[in-house]
Design a protein around this motif. Sequence first.
Motif, mmCIF file in Angstrom:
data_model
loop_
_atom_site.group_PDB
_atom_site.id
_atom_site.type_symbol
_atom_site.label_atom_id
_atom_site.label_comp_id
_atom_site.label_asym_id
_atom_site.label_seq_id
_atom_site.Cartn_x
_atom_site.Cartn_y
_atom_site.Cartn_z
ATOM 1 N N VAL A 125 -4.441 4.650 1.167
ATOM 2 C CA VAL A 125 -5.622 3.790 0.649
ATOM 3 C C VAL A 125 -4.898 2.837 -0.387
ATOM 4 O O VAL A 125 -5.877 1.951 -0.960
ATOM 5 C CB VAL A 125 -6.738 4.610 0.052
ATOM 6 N N GLN A 126 -3.899 3.039 -0.736
ATOM 7 C CA GLN A 126 -3.096 2.146 -1.770
ATOM 8 C C GLN A 126 -2.672 0.837 -1.015
ATOM 9 O O GLN A 126 -2.239 0.043 -1.639
ATOM 10 C CB GLN A 126 -1.934 2.767 -2.494
ATOM 11 N N THR A 138 -12.111 16.425 -6.022
ATOM 12 C CA THR A 138 -12.414 16.780 -4.608
ATOM 13 C C THR A 138 -11.562 15.881 -3.661
ATOM 14 O O THR A 138 -10.959 14.813 -4.307
ATOM 15 C CB THR A 138 -13.734 16.748 -4.271
ATOM 16 N N VAL A 139 -11.331 16.175 -2.498
ATOM 17 C CA VAL A 139 -10.527 15.350 -1.660
ATOM 18 C C VAL A 139 -11.160 13.861 -1.747
ATOM 19 O O VAL A 139 -10.423 13.082 -1.763
ATOM 20 C CB VAL A 139 -10.873 15.813 -0.273
ATOM 21 N N PHE A 140 -12.482 13.670 -1.530
ATOM 22 C CA PHE A 140 -13.118 12.498 -1.912
ATOM 23 C C PHE A 140 -12.553 11.509 -3.220
ATOM 24 O O PHE A 140 -12.176 10.659 -3.096
ATOM 25 C CB PHE A 140 -14.615 12.435 -1.705
ATOM 26 N N GLU A 141 -12.744 12.349 -4.270
ATOM 27 C CA GLU A 141 -12.385 11.703 -5.683
ATOM 28 C C GLU A 141 -10.840 11.590 -5.745
ATOM 29 O O GLU A 141 -10.479 10.433 -5.864
ATOM 30 C CB GLU A 141 -12.672 12.785 -6.616
ATOM 31 N N ASN A 142 -10.131 12.340 -5.123
ATOM 32 C CA ASN A 142 -8.450 11.988 -4.963
ATOM 33 C C ASN A 142 -8.450 10.560 -4.282
ATOM 34 O O ASN A 142 -7.686 9.770 -5.054
ATOM 35 C CB ASN A 142 -7.765 13.236 -4.048
ATOM 36 N N LEU A 143 -9.012 10.465 -2.970
ATOM 37 C CA LEU A 143 -8.829 9.132 -2.311
ATOM 38 C C LEU A 143 -9.399 7.991 -3.060
ATOM 39 O O LEU A 143 -8.668 6.826 -3.295
ATOM 40 C CB LEU A 143 -9.304 9.333 -1.160
ATOM 41 N N GLU A 144 -10.521 8.161 -3.682
ATOM 42 C CA GLU A 144 -11.047 7.034 -4.504
ATOM 43 C C GLU A 144 -10.282 6.709 -5.688
ATOM 44 O O GLU A 144 -10.242 5.586 -5.889
ATOM 45 C CB GLU A 144 -12.436 7.615 -5.197
ATOM 46 N N LEU A 145 -9.745 7.497 -6.452
ATOM 47 C CA LEU A 145 -8.696 7.279 -7.210
ATOM 48 C C LEU A 145 -7.714 6.423 -6.897
ATOM 49 O O LEU A 145 -7.138 5.467 -7.448
ATOM 50 C CB LEU A 145 -8.049 8.556 -7.862
ATOM 51 N N ALA A 146 -6.771 6.537 -5.854
ATOM 52 C CA ALA A 146 -5.943 6.064 -5.046
ATOM 53 C C ALA A 146 -6.291 4.575 -4.452
ATOM 54 O O ALA A 146 -5.265 3.933 -4.494
ATOM 55 C CB ALA A 146 -5.066 6.908 -4.017
ATOM 56 N N LEU A 147 -7.359 4.604 -4.269
ATOM 57 C CA LEU A 147 -8.047 3.328 -3.581
ATOM 58 C C LEU A 147 -7.257 1.951 -4.306
ATOM 59 O O LEU A 147 -7.210 1.831 -5.577
ATOM 60 C CB LEU A 147 -9.432 3.388 -3.600
#
Lengths: 291, 373
Positions: free
Chosen positions: A208-209, A142-151
């Motif tokens: 977010v990185q 999901t969009v959220f999971e994509n961002l969470e991974l990149a955090l």
Amino acid sequence: MTPDLLEEGARRRAQLASAVVSGKTESGGRQAGFSRIATPGEVDITHGRILYLEDVSVSFDGFKAINKLSLDIAPGELRCIIGPNGAGKTTMMDIITGKTRPDEGTVFFGSTIDLLRYNEPQIAQMGIGRKFQKPTVFEQLTVFENLELALKTDKRVRPSMLFRLDSAQGDQLAELLHTIHLADAVTRMAGNLSHGQKQWLEIGMLLVQEPLLLLLDEPVAGMTDEETERTAELFLSLKGKHSLMVVEHDMSFIRTISEIVTVLCDGSVLAQGTLDQVQADGRVIEVYLGR
Amino acid sequence: MMADVSTPLVQLPQRSPLLTRMGWSTFVVAALLVCVLAPALNLLVPADSALHLSDYAVALLGKIMCYAILALAMDLIWGYTGILSLGHGLFFALGGYVMGMYLMRQIGRDGNYKSDLPDFMVFLDWKELPWQWALSDNFTATVLLVVLVPGLVAFVFGYFAFRSRIKGVYFSIITQAMTFAAMLLFFRNETGFGGNNGFTDFKRILGIAIATPQMRMFLFVLTGCTLLAFFLLGRWLVRAKFGRVLQAIRDSESRVMFCGYSPLGYKLAIWTISAMMCGIAGALYVPQVGIINPSEMSPANSIEIAIWAAVGGRATLIGPIIGAFVVSGAKSWLTVAYPEFWLYFLGALFIAVTLFLPGGIVGLSRSWKRGGK
């Protein structure tokens, strides 16, 4: 080295010298000197350059994709790179991010980090984020999971097994979701987004990185005019805090965001200056129209 | 213009639970079936009753549960990480061989030749145990080695393969070659693992006779509990950020690298965990079926594991378990009823699933549910 760079360097040195507590440490009429400690992994931008490429060359099967390319970028600068197809723009990004090894030349991140000694994940962790030409997101997440991974977090295996999003990180993601206009699509699969939304998501994943330097390969390709406009706004707001290198073909977009434009051709710098300057340059006109 | 970022109204998704309510109830029912109902029906209900669970059924189900562990392990590496291993049979066989060595030593002097050495060594005129049998009379060491041997082999193999960035079909072929090479090695008598006969005629485990209904039931329950525990472990792994990194590696490895993750560590971790699970499955399998030989390492066996996972539904955890039950169940029926058609059936099944059911059985039931709504 230009005179103003020399002056700037001298000023910084003076600042550093005054920062050191001057005790009575002299010997034979000479002041004691203290050198700075280069912290491993910390990007040293005291010399006014965050990225520095010198005489970089790479060839594939005899074809010189990059030919004695020298280029540097200041902290907080937004640099646009233009050039005809095959000029070596993407290859240059491959070299900076560790994907391709150059045959010769030096690539430095700040004054102390030799990027040629690191691989892709290490370079990414040091603070160079990259957006691909074709939007590349994790389509099955999901969009959220994509961002969470990149955090920006500890990205080793065990911390990933035990990772839990804390509230500060949650707020950061929520804020970012607004910035990239995907707040309504939090739980949607990234694969189901429109092309422009994927571009935005990928830009969000870069942000977010928390990188110091962003390399953006055709960030507005396939975006609507409105989306392009928003992207320009976003990039202008990033300028100063981050350094950006933007490769684009969309001249009106470049006109909106650019200060200095570098024109690449046949793997080296053809011209550099404001957009008006380079557009007036005879050689640039020739490579774009002459053939 | 930018939205007002000072008061974000975004509802971030909640962390999903380990199992849903429905999932937990199913889990408890499965645990009760394995730990209470099956032993009761097998040991307490008289043999002439219609409700009696036959010893044959216990042996068959125990075996299939071992296969289900294999399918689960395959799902973690193939379904979630996108690395198709065609050599998982090797890790299964290694675990089985470690257990088999212990069981051979447990025979003691009750073998045909009344010797301290296993029969095949007497037959080969060996005078003492080779070095690789050093720890084989110690049960604790055996249990550790069941995990460590496949784990170590997988770790070393995986380290070099993943470091060299070997991917896709090349990796599959190399794993296939690896298990084939190991099979040839184990076929040789000099290797010290009983050659092509392998190990059999086991008599006892921890000094207790194996061939009793109670011991068989104990092994059955142990296998069932292991399967359930591994299912929870798998859920925990794929639900964590670790699991999402694995899926990200499957979908776009270069993006993962530019996000700052080094795929080597992740691939190696899940590859080794998967191999260890196979080793444990092998160690549970051998005392139940009573034999281990190099044919367990044959490439066809490893391919069958991939078929279970594909039929059940990749990247679902529950799917491969269902797949193992369906395909192995069909196999045990068809090989008796129409022995010559089994391989055709298996081939047709694989083609049908690939063409018409990319999500496997679980994918089919999910799309039905969605269609019904």
